[in-house]
Design a protein around this motif. Structure first.
Motif, short mmCIF file in Angstrom:
data_model
loop_
_atom_site.label_atom_id
_atom_site.label_comp_id
_atom_site.label_asym_id
_atom_site.label_seq_id
_atom_site.Cartn_x
_atom_site.Cartn_y
_atom_site.Cartn_z
N PHE A 62 0.84 -1.21 0.00
CA PHE A 62 0.00 0.00 0.00
C PHE A 62 0.87 1.26 0.00
O PHE A 62 0.58 2.22 -0.72
CB PHE A 62 -0.91 0.04 1.23
CG PHE A 62 -1.91 -1.08 1.32
CD1 PHE A 62 -2.32 -1.81 0.22
CD2 PHE A 62 -2.45 -1.42 2.56
CE1 PHE A 62 -3.25 -2.83 0.33
CE2 PHE A 62 -3.38 -2.43 2.68
CZ PHE A 62 -3.79 -3.15 1.57
N ASP A 63 1.91 1.24 0.81
CA ASP A 63 2.81 2.40 0.88
C ASP A 63 3.47 2.66 -0.47
O ASP A 63 3.60 3.80 -0.91
CB ASP A 63 3.88 2.19 1.96
CG ASP A 63 3.30 2.12 3.36
OD1 ASP A 63 2.13 2.52 3.56
OD2 ASP A 63 4.02 1.63 4.26
N ARG A 64 3.90 1.60 -1.14
CA ARG A 64 4.54 1.75 -2.46
C ARG A 64 3.54 2.24 -3.49
O ARG A 64 3.87 3.10 -4.32
CB ARG A 64 5.17 0.42 -2.89
CG ARG A 64 5.88 0.50 -4.22
CD ARG A 64 7.11 1.42 -4.16
NE ARG A 64 7.67 1.52 -5.49
CZ ARG A 64 8.00 2.66 -6.08
NH1 ARG A 64 7.92 3.79 -5.42
NH2 ARG A 64 8.47 2.67 -7.29
N LEU A 65 2.31 1.72 -3.45
CA LEU A 65 1.27 2.22 -4.36
C LEU A 65 1.06 3.71 -4.15
O LEU A 65 0.94 4.47 -5.11
CB LEU A 65 -0.04 1.46 -4.15
CG LEU A 65 -0.14 0.08 -4.78
CD1 LEU A 65 -1.35 -0.67 -4.24
CD2 LEU A 65 -0.19 0.16 -6.30
N ALA A 66 1.01 4.15 -2.89
CA ALA A 66 0.83 5.57 -2.59
C ALA A 66 1.97 6.39 -3.16
O ALA A 66 1.74 7.48 -3.72
CB ALA A 66 0.71 5.77 -1.07
N GLU A 67 3.20 5.89 -3.06
CA GLU A 67 4.36 6.60 -3.62
C GLU A 67 4.25 6.72 -5.13
O GLU A 67 4.50 7.80 -5.70
CB GLU A 67 5.65 5.86 -3.28
CG GLU A 67 6.06 5.91 -1.84
CD GLU A 67 7.25 4.99 -1.54
OE1 GLU A 67 7.89 4.48 -2.50
OE2 GLU A 67 7.53 4.76 -0.36
N ILE A 68 3.90 5.64 -5.79
CA ILE A 68 3.77 5.64 -7.26
C ILE A 68 2.69 6.63 -7.69
O ILE A 68 2.88 7.41 -8.62
CB ILE A 68 3.47 4.23 -7.78
CG1 ILE A 68 4.68 3.31 -7.59
CG2 ILE A 68 3.06 4.27 -9.26
CD1 ILE A 68 4.38 1.84 -7.81
N LEU A 69 1.56 6.59 -7.00
CA LEU A 69 0.45 7.49 -7.34
C LEU A 69 0.83 8.95 -7.10
O LEU A 69 0.48 9.82 -7.90
CB LEU A 69 -0.79 7.10 -6.55
CG LEU A 69 -1.41 5.77 -6.98
CD1 LEU A 69 -2.33 5.24 -5.89
CD2 LEU A 69 -2.13 5.89 -8.30
N ALA A 70 1.56 9.23 -6.03
CA ALA A 70 1.99 10.59 -5.74
C ALA A 70 2.96 11.09 -6.81
O ALA A 70 2.89 12.25 -7.24
CB ALA A 70 2.64 10.67 -4.35
N LEU A 71 3.87 10.23 -7.27
CA LEU A 71 4.79 10.61 -8.34
C LEU A 71 4.04 10.92 -9.62
O LEU A 71 4.37 11.88 -10.32
CB LEU A 71 5.80 9.49 -8.59
CG LEU A 71 6.93 9.35 -7.58
CD1 LEU A 71 7.74 8.09 -7.86
CD2 LEU A 71 7.83 10.57 -7.62
#
Length: 150
Positions: free
Chosen positions: A136-145
């Motif tokens: 979930f944390d990695r998905l959030a990072e990708i989406l923020a980028l």
């Protein structure tokens, strides 16, 4: 049977999150610890029955089979068919639900498996904290980028 679950809220619409997770072969982009992720036999990543082969840094090779995928329900279900893990009969479902008041996404990952008594407690604790939440944390990072590039 051991049941585990983790959930989170992602700051992106369901359609954006779904584009990242609906292809069974892209897990390596958003699950930390994956060295490589390929769909065997050149099957499409959204074909039910497809098998993905993951090379994980800490546990070796894991093979998983796509059991169900719904573009209507924004849900994907898969099972582990081969792994050097102290679990058996692993099956999980990732579901996305829209949060309509601010166009965010509620993501829930549920898993169930069996484990020998000596591994049950550690695997029950590890799955949500060491696998689901980091994803979930990695998905959030990708989406923020993606958001900052738009």
């Amino acid at each position: 049977m051991i049941n585990v679950m983790a959930s989170s809220v992602l700051n992106a619409p369901v359609s954006s999150v779904w584009r990242l997770i609906r292809d069974f072969g892209t897990l390596g982009r958003w699950l930390p610890g994956v060295k490589s992720c390929v769909i065997e036999g050149d099957d499409p990543g959204d074909r039910v029955g497809a098998i993905r082969r993951l090379e994980m840094g800490d546990v070796g090779v894991i093979r998983e089979q796509l059991l169900a995928l719904s573009d209507v329900d924004h849900a994907v279900t898969f099972s582990i068919i081969e792994a050097a893990l102290p679990i058996r009969n692993y099956r999980s479902t990732i579901t996305l639900l829209p949060i309509t008041d601010d166009d965010r996404t509620f993501i829930r990952w549920r898993g169930q498996f069996e484990a020998a008594a000596e591994h049950a407690a550690s695997m029950e604790a590890r799955m949500p904290t060491h696998i689901y939440q980091p994803a979930f944390d990695r998905l959030a990072e990708i989406l923020a980028l993606r958001e900052t590039r738009s």
